[in-house]
Write a protein that holds these residues in place. Sequence first.
Motif, short mmCIF file in Angstrom:
data_model
loop_
_atom_site.label_atom_id
_atom_site.label_comp_id
_atom_site.label_asym_id
_atom_site.label_seq_id
_atom_site.Cartn_x
_atom_site.Cartn_y
_atom_site.Cartn_z
N LYS A 199 0.83 -1.20 0.00
CA LYS A 199 0.00 0.00 0.00
C LYS A 199 0.86 1.25 0.00
O LYS A 199 1.87 1.31 0.70
CB LYS A 199 -0.91 0.00 1.23
CG LYS A 199 -1.85 1.19 1.33
CD LYS A 199 -2.69 1.11 2.60
CE LYS A 199 -3.62 2.31 2.73
NZ LYS A 199 -4.43 2.24 3.98
N VAL A 201 0.85 4.96 1.20
CA VAL A 201 0.12 5.77 2.18
C VAL A 201 0.25 7.24 1.81
O VAL A 201 1.36 7.74 1.60
CB VAL A 201 0.68 5.54 3.60
CG1 VAL A 201 -0.10 6.36 4.62
CG2 VAL A 201 0.64 4.05 3.95
N LYS A 211 3.45 0.75 3.01
CA LYS A 211 3.31 -0.44 3.83
C LYS A 211 3.71 -1.63 2.98
O LYS A 211 3.23 -1.78 1.86
CB LYS A 211 1.87 -0.59 4.32
CG LYS A 211 1.68 -1.73 5.30
CD LYS A 211 0.27 -1.74 5.87
CE LYS A 211 0.11 -2.87 6.90
NZ LYS A 211 -1.27 -2.88 7.48
N SER A 217 6.12 -0.88 7.91
CA SER A 217 5.88 0.41 7.26
C SER A 217 7.16 1.23 7.20
O SER A 217 8.01 1.13 8.10
CB SER A 217 4.80 1.19 8.00
OG SER A 217 3.56 0.53 7.95
#
Length: 303
Positions: A199, A201, A211, A217
Amino acid sequence: MKYDCIIVGGGIAGLQAAIQLGRYKHKILVIDSNNGRSNLCHCYHNILGWPDGVDGQKLRDIGKKQAEGFGVVFIQDEIVDAKQINEEFSLIGKQGVTYQGRLLLLATGVMDRFPYFSNLYPCLGNSIYICPDCDGYEVNNKRAIVLGSGDVGANMALTLTYWSQDLVYVNHEQKKMADRTRKELEKNNIVYAEEPIKKVVADGSQFKGVKLESGSSIHADHAFLAFGGNKVRSDLAAMLGVDLYNNNHILVDPRTKMTNVENVWAAGDVVAHSEQTTIAMGDGMQAAIWMHKYLMGDGPSEL
């Protein structure tokens, strides 16, 4: 209608050429798919006259309106076939519409390859970048993540050490790197992660980090994309017998921007892999001036 010149590509190079050719009072048609780099970049930071940056779409909108003021016609279409018949060009659009013109300018550009993450796109040009020459300064003394693939991404991270010493390289595609490249990353204290991104962010246009598939992260306010394999849009040129470099960029005369095929010209990123808006403008202007000379009766020997 038969046009004096058809410009394929309504990005920066095509627009600059259209404005100049319109000022010469020629009948000009611009055919644009509305799917180019300048549609995606929300802020160019290094253009004269725009100290706070300018949105690529805004620049396109201004350029289109300016060209239309000189009688230039714009059509949204994607050209899928091109033929030269009796010293004129016949271009066929995606829906079968045919366009005819005497001269042809290819300003079809290059499209970058990167993975699809929906919230990545609002960040392009604002906090996620593709060109260190344009935007390396934006990460001066700041933390940044390079999202990339193999040696291409690693070399981007190494280039950015000119501005920042706080860099992370995520090899999203887990492509193998050369041993010497990995050693250079270690030598420059670049944090390395060989893991797919799950992902991106972001908060609107502000990148916040990534992520990873493992659940970990990585945080930063800026990122660069470097995946390689960008698409050089020179298919139409190849159809017409235009000479290409091994990397598919179009070969042109450096003085006139004409290709080896008479009446076919090219400008912008599809010609020189510069990735610079200002150079694309210059290419478009240079091509337009010499195309005008050609329309006024100066043949190849005079050019």
